[in-house]
Design an enzyme around this catalytic site. Structure first.
Site, mmCIF file in Angstrom:
data_model
loop_
_atom_site.group_PDB
_atom_site.id
_atom_site.type_symbol
_atom_site.label_atom_id
_atom_site.label_comp_id
_atom_site.label_asym_id
_atom_site.label_seq_id
_atom_site.Cartn_x
_atom_site.Cartn_y
_atom_site.Cartn_z
ATOM 1 N N LYS A 203 19.216 -2.502 45.190
ATOM 2 C CA LYS A 203 20.526 -2.079 44.709
ATOM 3 C C LYS A 203 20.374 -1.526 43.302
ATOM 4 O O LYS A 203 20.129 -2.264 42.363
ATOM 5 C CB LYS A 203 21.539 -3.227 44.697
ATOM 6 C CG LYS A 203 22.966 -2.695 44.490
ATOM 7 C CD LYS A 203 23.915 -3.694 43.876
ATOM 8 C CE LYS A 203 23.957 -3.626 42.383
ATOM 9 N NZ LYS A 203 24.622 -2.474 41.797
ATOM 10 N N GLY A 255 17.815 -7.145 34.154
ATOM 11 C CA GLY A 255 19.142 -6.829 33.643
ATOM 12 C C GLY A 255 19.532 -7.792 32.548
ATOM 13 O O GLY A 255 18.671 -8.402 31.903
ATOM 14 N N SER A 256 20.812 -7.962 32.374
ATOM 15 C CA SER A 256 21.285 -8.767 31.253
ATOM 16 C C SER A 256 21.074 -10.256 31.514
ATOM 17 O O SER A 256 21.009 -10.697 32.663
ATOM 18 C CB SER A 256 22.769 -8.503 31.005
ATOM 19 O OG SER A 256 23.530 -9.089 32.042
ATOM 20 N N GLU A 277 14.058 -10.695 34.675
ATOM 21 C CA GLU A 277 13.568 -10.033 33.460
ATOM 22 C C GLU A 277 14.820 -9.610 32.707
ATOM 23 O O GLU A 277 15.536 -8.718 33.139
ATOM 24 C CB GLU A 277 12.675 -8.862 33.840
ATOM 25 C CG GLU A 277 11.780 -8.416 32.699
ATOM 26 C CD GLU A 277 12.377 -7.275 31.938
ATOM 27 O OE1 GLU A 277 13.110 -7.570 30.959
ATOM 28 O OE2 GLU A 277 12.140 -6.122 32.297
ATOM 29 N N CYS A 311 14.865 -3.262 27.066
ATOM 30 C CA CYS A 311 14.963 -4.718 26.916
ATOM 31 C C CYS A 311 13.962 -5.229 25.899
ATOM 32 O O CYS A 311 14.215 -6.206 25.219
ATOM 33 C CB CYS A 311 14.810 -5.400 28.259
ATOM 34 S SG CYS A 311 13.566 -4.647 29.285
ATOM 35 N N GLU A 405 21.554 -9.097 21.190
ATOM 36 C CA GLU A 405 20.948 -7.877 21.697
ATOM 37 C C GLU A 405 22.029 -6.803 21.711
ATOM 38 O O GLU A 405 23.059 -6.958 22.381
ATOM 39 C CB GLU A 405 20.422 -8.095 23.121
ATOM 40 C CG GLU A 405 19.821 -6.846 23.709
ATOM 41 C CD GLU A 405 19.285 -7.049 25.118
ATOM 42 O OE1 GLU A 405 19.976 -7.655 25.948
ATOM 43 O OE2 GLU A 405 18.163 -6.573 25.385
#
Lengths: 824, 318
Positions: A203, A255-256, A277, A311, A405
């Site tokens: 996705k 992602g977050s 991650e 990231c 972040e």
């Protein structure tokens, strides 16, 4: 002589440009990319079973080029039904794909690499338009890294049968990737998944779907069998649908941190593997012994690569006080040279931010810093969805922009005095994804790299990636690695293990293990009565807790009765509560760093000493086992002997798993260090109460961790008796702790504790497994659970296999650039 | 603009130099991928590159004949119809200078004068070029003779033997004397980077030469194993920038040796623009020492003018 048959460009303009010497436009043509979109009528469905699938009655989502706002195409907003179709396709394909030889899979992955190379420019242009990142980066970075990843993993597929002989594929992998590197991160999941024999449903992120769909079409062209790789598009909620789908064996997510935590909770207890991650706030440490001009370029790579939407962006610049001001002056001058614009221009440093909402979020952060009195330096940016390169100074560890972040082109800079302070500042974060060190002093560089708590540390460079080495986080930056051999373990399970998928058990998360004291006293009929020997009672045996290198009374001062195999009370053990957990964790953190610093040889010596002392007291342990488990004396002897052998096994591995040299494309050396995870809590099963406890403790301490062991609730004595061994074997204080009491209560407080780095729940409890996985999300700690399934602790693979090493260590990639020779 | 007068030798500064080669290489490698110029911009930049060329011949068999040919080419570097087609006649683009051995200076001065191009400077290599392994006395005398013969620019070589031994004081003292010997002639100091061992030494030698009063610092003689490569350019530009920041004087830069293609010349211009800025994008601050580069640029300009590629034989050889 050729005549002037053709009219040249306007002369006046060339003459003017000769004087001004400015840069001009250098557009990359989008003609072929637009034609690809036209070929699909600018309406793209899912890509399932090598076919475009557009179910009826679906909504459409318009994808825009962030630089221009131009609508590129509409993609379908999928539903749960579509996820089901895709997962079913992947499941069906797994039947044959998972049976292929490694060589056959290698040929397929190799073919994808070749076909992607043939369409490299089309892919680069689509990726640039889709995300807003510059064509230079998609052309020189994203696409080549993907191709490299494919070739590298074609190699792993080829070698799977030998290199990964004790492992097998999981089944269907659900991959969920973000918008910042939609193509590269897709490849980071798909390559190892396919190489190891899994099939994939991907996705892509909402903003960036086109490159994934083009990639899927290229895979089909390359001859990948139908259903092996499928793409479904849809809203964010569809990711969770995919992750929790009962037929998905593994979820690979980038992602977050927030979404990662959600996925952890949503999939808890379902028997799925999960790798996360997540975010980062990676430090760039510049010492006064650095080449400052080069460090400035490193900062450009660290924070203005991909508009800072990386990231591992080096967003926290730490500069030694003596060179802070010169560094800032150089940086500001360098920033003036950065060029922003339409991503298809070939001479740019930065393109657009992926979406207006993201741009607003970045802006809000910078505004908040201004309000706090920060100095904000920015250079120009075009109108539209662009955000200027930004340098913020006069901020400190308590500033929001230093803590959070920001995920944009915003750099904060702080001065430091000494290396020790630099490390303290670098590690003063919840994250641990990357970091870079800038100095020409090798001993300082290596020491800094060693102590930065992050999955990748770059020496005199930043944001280098390669398929041959792992990328991933420490702390709340997640777990699991993308790349290298270490990355393969995310997509396999031990060969002996059956299907682990199961529906999540109903569990009241508030109530589970909430009780912190016995509901009723074990006194009177159920009490432990001292044996009378020669007319006097035997000296009372009081079992205590063990932490900080000593026996401790439980904080609550309650006891619980332990029954023998035949049901008679044989002992009272301490009932631990959250304060005992707190104390044990504190003691463990005091002991762990020194323990990790010891050489493997020294750790091995202690493990051998444990074995020596355990064998010395063999009879005593045999007696306790017979009493607790109720088996034969021979069985008990076998367990003690196996425990001694297990200690030998892990003593042997104390100095043989330090890491490796990774064969990346860097001129220099990339090290993979197997670092300890930190403080690990381990919940032991009732089965083989001594051997299992030893099997949990030994690998952890062999690899430099501190362990807090919760012995079997029902049969704690064989493990609890170990503290007598620990005390006599020179195990340093804090390295091993033993907490008895309610397993579930301890599971609660250990998994809730935010300074525990990992919880191993191999206690044969589905509920505890679910709870641990669910609760681990609070600080994204690693987990290893059995989902209620036991294992044969006597078996070599099950009781001391590679799995244990994987869970007892975390991989750090250290990138050591080299070179001083350029000529004579 | 005032010439760089030089300054006292600042050994503390020289000895504090730190250069990280891998990082410099990365910067150099991306110079040509992060920036590019196309179409009219490219044509303009290529003309600019021509204006910065020190068209060079440095051979044992140089005679008046080929030196004269070179001088004609320096004065009229691009075929007239190409210039017309590009519409840049008024720019009057010529090369930056003609660069020859000291013995050929009179030939070059005479040839330029005859074609009414006496304004184009003649540069002479000197001081025991290329090795510099000669007595200081003769090295200095070479400069004086070349200047007397009409050389407006002197490309000296530094003493690598002293540089490699870390005796920056002697390197400085010699270059100081050379600057004096040059008088009004501009002095380019050739570092012979390929013989300096490390980029830190390249940076140090750059600083020492600027402190000693160099008008230009130049990479190479063209005779070393490694000549004008981009990492060296990055480092020398950074030294020039640092010197400018500290003293306020702008020192020019001349890469020489191995720059042969039009594309190469553009990347060097990009390097100047990125590391130093537009003030360095002209022949007073930037020169490229080359012999065959002009031919390739002229071919590219032919393409700009006519939309086709020319055969080499169609363009006047240098």
């Amino acid at each position: 002589m050729a005549g002037a048959v053709q009219k040249g460009p306007k002369g006046t303009k060339i003459a003017e440009l000769f004087e001004s010497m400015e840069y001009g436009p250098a557009p990359e043509s989008d003609k072929t990319a637009q034609a690809w979109l036209d070929d699909h009528s600018r309406k793209l469905g899912h890509f399932i079973n090598n076919e475009w699938v557009t179910p009826e009655n679906r909504k459409w989502y318009e994808t825009r080029n962030p630089c221009t706002g131009q609508v590129l195409a509409a993609t379908v907003q999928g539903t749960e039904e579509d996820v089901n179709v895709a997962v079913a396709a992947a499941r069906k394909a797994f039947g044959s794909w998972g049976q292929l030889s490694g060589h056959a899979r290698a040929r397929h992955i190799y073919s994808i690499a070749r076909h992607l190379q043939k369409h490299a420019r089309l892919m680069a242009v689509i990726a640039s338009m889709d995300n807003g990142k510059t064509i230079r980066e998609t052309r020189d970075c994203d696409v080549p890294i993907v191709i490299r990843h494919l070739y590298h993993h074609a190699g792993w597929a080829q070698l799977a049968d030998t290199e990964m002989a004790n492992w097998k594929p999981l089944g269907v992998v659900g991959a969920i990737v973000p918008w910042n590197f939609p193509l590269m991160l897709l490849a980071w999941k798909v390559c190892p998944a396919l190489a190891m024999g899994n099939t994939v449903v991907l996705k892509p992120a909402t903003y960036t779907r086109l490159s994934a769909l083009l990639f899927a079409e290229i895979c089909a062209e390359a001859g990948l069998p139908a259903g092996v790789f499928n793409v479904v598009t849809g809203p964010g909620s569809m990711g969770e649908k995919l992750a929790t789908h009962p037929d998905v064996d593994k979820v690979g997510f980038t992602g977050s941190t927030e979404i990662g935590q959600r996925l952890r909770r949503a999939t808890a207890g379902m028997g799925k593997k999960l790798s996360l991650e997540l975010g980062g706030k990676s430090p760039v440490v510049v010492y006064d012994s650095a080449d400052l001009d080069s460090a400035v370029e490193g900062v450009v790579d660290a924070i203005w690569f991909n508009q800072g939407q990386v990231c591992s962006a080096g967003s926290k610049l730490l500069v030694q006080e003596r060179v802070f001001e010169p560094m800032m002056a150089k940086l500001r001058a360098r920033m003036e040279k950065l060029r922003l614009g339409d991503s298809l221009d070939k001479a740019l440093d930065m393109g657009a931010i992926v979406d207006e909402s993201q741009r607003r979020s970045v802006k809000e952060y910078v505004d908040s810093a201004k309000e706090e009195g920060a100095e904000v330096f920015q250079v120009g940016a075009p109108a539209g969805c662009f955000y200027p390169p930004t340098l913020i100074t006069n901020v400190q560890t308590s500033s929001r922009v230093v803590v959070d972040e920001i995920f944009g082109p915003v750099l904060v800079a702080l001065p430091f005095r000494t290396a020790k302070e630099a490390l303290a500042l670098a590690n003063n974060t919840i994250y641990g994804l990357g970091g870079s060190v800038w100095t020409e002093k090798l001993p300082l560089a290596l020491e800094t790299a060693k102590h930065i708590k992050a999955g990748s540390v770059w020496i005199n460079c930043h944001n280098m990636f390669d398929a041959a080495t792992g990328f991933g986080g420490y702390r709340q930056s997640g777990y699991g690695r993308d790349g290298g051999k270490e990355g393969l373990y995310e997509y396999v399970k031990p060969r002996w293990m059956g299907d682990t998928k199961q529906p999540a058990t109903e569990l009241d998360m508030k109530e589970f293990g909430a009780r912190d004291q016995p509901s009723r006293p074990d006194i009177g009929a159920a009490a432990v009565v001292p044996e009378i020997s020669a007319g006097v009672p035997r000296v009372d045996r009081t079992y205590k807790l063990f932490y900080g290198g000593a026996q401790k009374r439980p904080d609550g001062n309650y006891s619980r009765v332990v029954l023998s195999a035949d049901g008679s009370p044989i002992a009272q053990v301490a009932e631990s509560n959250r304060k005992d957990v707190r104390n044990a964790v504190e003691a463990a953190h005091k002991g762990q760093p020194g323990w990790a610093k010891r050489s493997g040889h020294q750790r091995a010596q202690i493990l051998y000493y444990l074995a020596e002392n355990l064998e010395l007291r063999r009879d005593e342990f045999v007696n306790t086992l017979v009493q607790s488990v109720g088996g034969s004396r021979e069985a008990a002897e076998k367990e003690v002997d196996a425990s001694v052998a297990r200690l030998f096994h892990w003593a042997a591995l104390s100095d043989k798993f330090g890491g490796a040299v990774q064969e990346t494309q860097l001129y220099g050396t990339v090290l993979r260090l197997h670092e300890p995870v930190g403080v690990v809590a381990a919940l032991a099963p009732d089965t083989a109460p001594l051997l299992a406890a030893v099997s949990l403790i030994a690998p952890l301490i062999a690899r430099g961790n501190a362990v807090i062991l919760v012995p079997s609730e029902r049969r704690p004595l064989p493990a609890l008796d170990l503290y007598q061994i620990l005390e006599t074997s020179d195990v340093p204080a804090g390295v091993v702790s033993l907490l008895t009491g309610s397993r579930d209560h301890l599971a609660r407080h250990l998994s809730e504790h935010q300074d525990i780095q990992s919880v191993w729940c191999l206690a044969e409890s589905a509920a505890a497994s679910r709870f641990v996985e669910h609760t681990s999300a609070v600080n994204v700690k690693r987990t290893w659970v059995d989902w209620g399934r036991g294992r044969d602790w006597f078996d070599g693979l099950q009781g001391q296999g590679e799995e244990f090493l994987y869970h007892a260590t975390q991989c750090k990639s250290v990138w050591l650039t080299m070179g001083d020779i350029f000529a004579n | 603009m005032e010439r760089n007068p030089g300054c006292e030798l600042d050994l503390a500064w020289v000895n504090s130099v730190i250069v990280d080669l891998p990082a410099v290489k990365r910067r150099a490698d991306t110079m040509g991928t992060k920036r590019t110029v196309k179409k009219e911009w490219q044509a303009a930049w290529l003309l600019r590159a021509i204006s910065c060329i020190d068209l060079t011949t440095l051979s044992g068999d140089d005679t008046a004949a080929n030196v004269m040919r070179l001088c004609h080419k320096v004065a009229r570097p691009v075929r007239g119809d190409i210039v017309s087609a590009l519409g840049v006649q008024e720019l009057g683009v010529t090369c930056g200078a003609v660069c020859v051995y000291p013995s050929r200076v009179p030939d070059a001065v005479a040839a330029l004068k005859k074609i009414g191009a006496a304004h184009i400077p003649v540069a002479a290599v000197a001081t025991g070029f290329p090795s510099g392994q000669y007595s200081l006395k003769t090295r200095l005398e070479e400069i004086r003779l070349a200047v007397a013969d009409g050389a407006a620019e002197i490309d000296i070589v530094i003493n690598r033997e002293r540089a490699l031994c870390g005796d920056w004081q002697t390197v400085y003292d010699e270059v100081r004397l050379m600057r004096e010997a040059c008088g009004d002639a501009h002095m380019k100091t050739i570092l012979a980077v390929g013989e300096l061992g490390s980029l830190a030494n390249v940076y140090k030698a750059s600083l020492v030469c600027m402190m000693a009063g160099a008008d230009f610092i130049k990479t190479s003689t063209g005779k070393e194993g490694v000549n004008a490569i981009l990492p060296v350019g990055v480092v020398m530009c950074r030294a020039i920038r640092a010197y400018h920041e500290r003293t306020g004087y702008r020192v020019g830069f001349k890469p020489a040796g191995g720059i042969r293609s039009a594309k190469d010349s553009l990347v060097w211009l990009i390097l100047m623009k990125e590391e130093l800025g537009n003030a360095w994008l002209n022949s007073t601050m930037f020169r490229i020492g080359a012999s065959s580069l002009l031919g390739d640029i002229e071919r590219q300009l032919f393409h700009h003018a006519f939309g086709r590629y020319a055969a080499a034989a169609e363009l006047p050889m240098a």
